[in-house]
Design a protein around this motif. Structure first.
Motif, PDB file in Angstrom:
ATOM      1  N   PHE A   1      15.854   3.687 -25.786  1.00  0.00           N
ATOM      2  CA  PHE A   1      16.601   4.950 -26.292  1.00  0.00           C
ATOM      3  C   PHE A   1      15.791   4.619 -27.670  1.00  0.00           C
ATOM      4  O   PHE A   1      16.174   3.561 -28.313  1.00  0.00           O
ATOM      5  N   GLU A   2      15.592   5.820 -28.395  1.00  0.00           N
ATOM      6  CA  GLU A   2      15.394   5.225 -29.769  1.00  0.00           C
ATOM      7  C   GLU A   2      16.021   5.034 -30.936  1.00  0.00           C
ATOM      8  O   GLU A   2      17.047   5.893 -30.850  1.00  0.00           O
ATOM      9  N   ALA A   3      15.892   3.627 -31.673  1.00  0.00           N
ATOM     10  CA  ALA A   3      16.631   3.808 -32.739  1.00  0.00           C
ATOM     11  C   ALA A   3      16.527   3.950 -34.060  1.00  0.00           C
ATOM     12  O   ALA A   3      15.058   3.320 -34.025  1.00  0.00           O
ATOM     13  N   ASP A   4      17.257   4.373 -35.098  1.00  0.00           N
ATOM     14  CA  ASP A   4      16.124   4.473 -36.518  1.00  0.00           C
ATOM     15  C   ASP A   4      16.438   2.440 -37.260  1.00  0.00           C
ATOM     16  O   ASP A   4      15.521   1.882 -38.105  1.00  0.00           O
ATOM     17  N   ASP A   5      17.307   2.030 -36.346  1.00  0.00           N
ATOM     18  CA  ASP A   5      17.814   0.837 -37.597  1.00  0.00           C
ATOM     19  C   ASP A   5      18.452  -0.558 -36.154  1.00  0.00           C
ATOM     20  O   ASP A   5      19.622  -0.654 -36.318  1.00  0.00           O
ATOM     21  N   PRO A   6      17.907  -0.949 -35.200  1.00  0.00           N
ATOM     22  CA  PRO A   6      17.502  -1.673 -34.603  1.00  0.00           C
ATOM     23  C   PRO A   6      18.708  -3.038 -34.852  1.00  0.00           C
ATOM     24  O   PRO A   6      20.093  -3.653 -34.446  1.00  0.00           O
ATOM     25  N   ASP A   7      18.317  -3.590 -36.025  1.00  0.00           N
ATOM     26  CA  ASP A   7      19.244  -4.881 -36.779  1.00  0.00           C
ATOM     27  C   ASP A   7      20.368  -3.625 -37.252  1.00  0.00           C
ATOM     28  O   ASP A   7      21.290  -4.718 -37.401  1.00  0.00           O
TER      29      ASP A   7
ATOM     30  N   GLY B   1      31.246  -8.589 -28.198  1.00  0.00           N
ATOM     31  CA  GLY B   1      31.008  -8.799 -27.281  1.00  0.00           C
ATOM     32  C   GLY B   1      29.961  -8.569 -25.415  1.00  0.00           C
ATOM     33  O   GLY B   1      30.261  -9.312 -24.989  1.00  0.00           O
ATOM     34  N   LEU B   2      29.617  -7.812 -26.425  1.00  0.00           N
ATOM     35  CA  LEU B   2      28.639  -6.771 -25.257  1.00  0.00           C
ATOM     36  C   LEU B   2      27.966  -8.493 -24.511  1.00  0.00           C
ATOM     37  O   LEU B   2      27.122  -8.896 -24.537  1.00  0.00           O
ATOM     38  N   SER B   3      27.803  -8.347 -23.017  1.00  0.00           N
ATOM     39  CA  SER B   3      26.731  -8.560 -22.391  1.00  0.00           C
ATOM     40  C   SER B   3      25.180  -7.953 -22.216  1.00  0.00           C
ATOM     41  O   SER B   3      24.728  -7.365 -22.546  1.00  0.00           O
ATOM     42  N   GLY B   4      24.632  -9.895 -22.465  1.00  0.00           N
ATOM     43  CA  GLY B   4      22.907  -9.175 -23.040  1.00  0.00           C
ATOM     44  C   GLY B   4      22.517  -8.949 -23.782  1.00  0.00           C
ATOM     45  O   GLY B   4      21.327  -8.459 -23.849  1.00  0.00           O
ATOM     46  N   LEU B   5      23.164  -8.525 -25.263  1.00  0.00           N
ATOM     47  CA  LEU B   5      22.846  -9.021 -26.551  1.00  0.00           C
ATOM     48  C   LEU B   5      21.988  -9.594 -26.782  1.00  0.00           C
ATOM     49  O   LEU B   5      22.276 -10.800 -26.512  1.00  0.00           O
ATOM     50  N   THR B   6      20.756  -8.686 -27.542  1.00  0.00           N
ATOM     51  CA  THR B   6      19.352  -9.985 -28.138  1.00  0.00           C
ATOM     52  C   THR B   6      19.213  -9.738 -29.410  1.00  0.00           C
ATOM     53  O   THR B   6      19.410  -8.573 -29.506  1.00  0.00           O
TER      54      THR B   6
ATOM     55  N   ARG C   1      10.083  -1.899 -33.556  1.00  0.00           N
ATOM     56  CA  ARG C   1      11.616  -3.507 -33.123  1.00  0.00           C
ATOM     57  C   ARG C   1      12.632  -3.214 -32.950  1.00  0.00           C
ATOM     58  O   ARG C   1      12.777  -1.895 -32.617  1.00  0.00           O
ATOM     59  N   GLU C   2      12.891  -4.129 -31.687  1.00  0.00           N
ATOM     60  CA  GLU C   2      13.737  -3.493 -30.764  1.00  0.00           C
ATOM     61  C   GLU C   2      15.173  -4.578 -31.011  1.00  0.00           C
ATOM     62  O   GLU C   2      15.009  -5.899 -30.866  1.00  0.00           O
ATOM     63  N   CYS C   3      16.363  -4.589 -30.228  1.00  0.00           N
ATOM     64  CA  CYS C   3      17.094  -5.245 -29.803  1.00  0.00           C
ATOM     65  C   CYS C   3      17.293  -4.760 -28.144  1.00  0.00           C
ATOM     66  O   CYS C   3      17.058  -3.581 -27.716  1.00  0.00           O
ATOM     67  N   SER C   4      18.428  -5.247 -27.580  1.00  0.00           N
ATOM     68  CA  SER C   4      18.420  -4.778 -26.128  1.00  0.00           C
ATOM     69  C   SER C   4      19.953  -6.004 -25.092  1.00  0.00           C
ATOM     70  O   SER C   4      20.171  -6.784 -26.155  1.00  0.00           O
ATOM     71  N   LEU C   5      20.522  -4.970 -24.432  1.00  0.00           N
ATOM     72  CA  LEU C   5      21.542  -4.951 -24.238  1.00  0.00           C
ATOM     73  C   LEU C   5      21.722  -4.493 -22.796  1.00  0.00           C
ATOM     74  O   LEU C   5      20.468  -3.901 -22.459  1.00  0.00           O
ATOM     75  N   THR C   6      22.894  -5.016 -21.670  1.00  0.00           N
ATOM     76  CA  THR C   6      22.819  -4.533 -20.497  1.00  0.00           C
ATOM     77  C   THR C   6      24.269  -3.807 -20.589  1.00  0.00           C
ATOM     78  O   THR C   6      25.044  -4.486 -21.077  1.00  0.00           O
ATOM     79  N   ASP C   7      24.438  -3.526 -19.161  1.00  0.00           N
ATOM     80  CA  ASP C   7      24.996  -2.158 -19.362  1.00  0.00           C
ATOM     81  C   ASP C   7      26.296  -2.956 -18.289  1.00  0.00           C
ATOM     82  O   ASP C   7      25.742  -4.582 -17.578  1.00  0.00           O
TER      83      ASP C   7
ATOM     84  N   GLY D   1      23.683  -4.730 -15.362  1.00  0.00           N
ATOM     85  CA  GLY D   1      23.402  -5.428 -15.581  1.00  0.00           C
ATOM     86  C   GLY D   1      22.133  -4.840 -15.927  1.00  0.00           C
ATOM     87  O   GLY D   1      20.755  -5.318 -16.132  1.00  0.00           O
ATOM     88  N   ASN D   2      22.036  -2.996 -16.026  1.00  0.00           N
ATOM     89  CA  ASN D   2      20.128  -2.386 -16.004  1.00  0.00           C
ATOM     90  C   ASN D   2      20.416  -2.938 -17.439  1.00  0.00           C
ATOM     91  O   ASN D   2      20.756  -2.865 -18.660  1.00  0.00           O
ATOM     92  N   ARG D   3      18.869  -3.102 -17.814  1.00  0.00           N
ATOM     93  CA  ARG D   3      18.805  -3.128 -19.610  1.00  0.00           C
ATOM     94  C   ARG D   3      18.474  -2.052 -19.708  1.00  0.00           C
ATOM     95  O   ARG D   3      17.699  -1.434 -19.640  1.00  0.00           O
ATOM     96  N   ILE D   4      19.228  -2.659 -21.569  1.00  0.00           N
ATOM     97  CA  ILE D   4      18.606  -0.747 -22.697  1.00  0.00           C
ATOM     98  C   ILE D   4      18.147  -1.345 -23.514  1.00  0.00           C
ATOM     99  O   ILE D   4      18.714  -2.584 -24.471  1.00  0.00           O
ATOM    100  N   GLU D   5      16.476  -0.883 -24.421  1.00  0.00           N
ATOM    101  CA  GLU D   5      16.268  -1.337 -25.218  1.00  0.00           C
ATOM    102  C   GLU D   5      16.642  -0.338 -26.314  1.00  0.00           C
ATOM    103  O   GLU D   5      16.629   0.723 -26.161  1.00  0.00           O
ATOM    104  N   LEU D   6      17.209  -0.792 -27.648  1.00  0.00           N
ATOM    105  CA  LEU D   6      16.957  -0.101 -28.563  1.00  0.00           C
ATOM    106  C   LEU D   6      16.293   0.076 -29.719  1.00  0.00           C
ATOM    107  O   LEU D   6      16.258  -1.557 -29.885  1.00  0.00           O
TER     108      LEU D   6
END
Length: 121
Positions: free
Chosen positions: A76-82, A92-97, A107-113, A116-121
């Motif tokens: 998903f497009e994100a204006d400010d991943p930071d 406390g989300l699983s897989g937050l990088t 520039r991206e961060c990611s997490l999992t739902d 286990g589906n990976r979501i990139e922001l």
């Protein structure tokens, strides 16, 4: 393009309620509709929307994956991943990088739902 064309992403999920709650509360989607198929026994779907993105969550009672992490990802497009990362960090989300610069200039961060589906922001 065809007039009236509708595009969306679809994810197969094990727990339809938990996944809908996650995408609504964590990522700000709203529910468009819920549907139980009359043509495909055991198929239930929830269609969500955020901005111009429609996300269909599908649950098939006879095709549960048992929580096995899926391959691939959604982005998903994100204006400010930071800033997004900082706001999600306390949940406390699983897989937050942490945010990073990708090799192709994003520039991206990611997490999992929850399944286990990976979501990139």
């Amino acid at each position: 393009m065809t007039s009236g064309f509708s595009a969306h992403l679809g994810l197969e999920v094990d727990d339809l309620f938990a996944q809908e709650l996650f995408y609504r509360t964590v990522l700000g989607f709203s529910t468009l509709y819920r549907y139980t198929s009359r043509n495909t026994p055991g198929l239930r779907t929830v269609m969500l929307r955020r901005g111009r993105i429609d996300l269909e969550l599908l649950h098939r009672s006879d095709a549960a994956t048992g929580g096995t992490p899926r391959q691939g990802h959604v982005a998903f497009e994100a204006d400010d991943p930071d800033a997004i990362y900082e706001s999600l960090r306390g949940l406390g989300l699983s897989g937050l990088t942490p945010p990073r610069d990708t090799g192709d200039g994003f520039r991206e961060c990611s997490l999992t739902d929850p399944e286990g589906n990976r979501i990139e922001l």
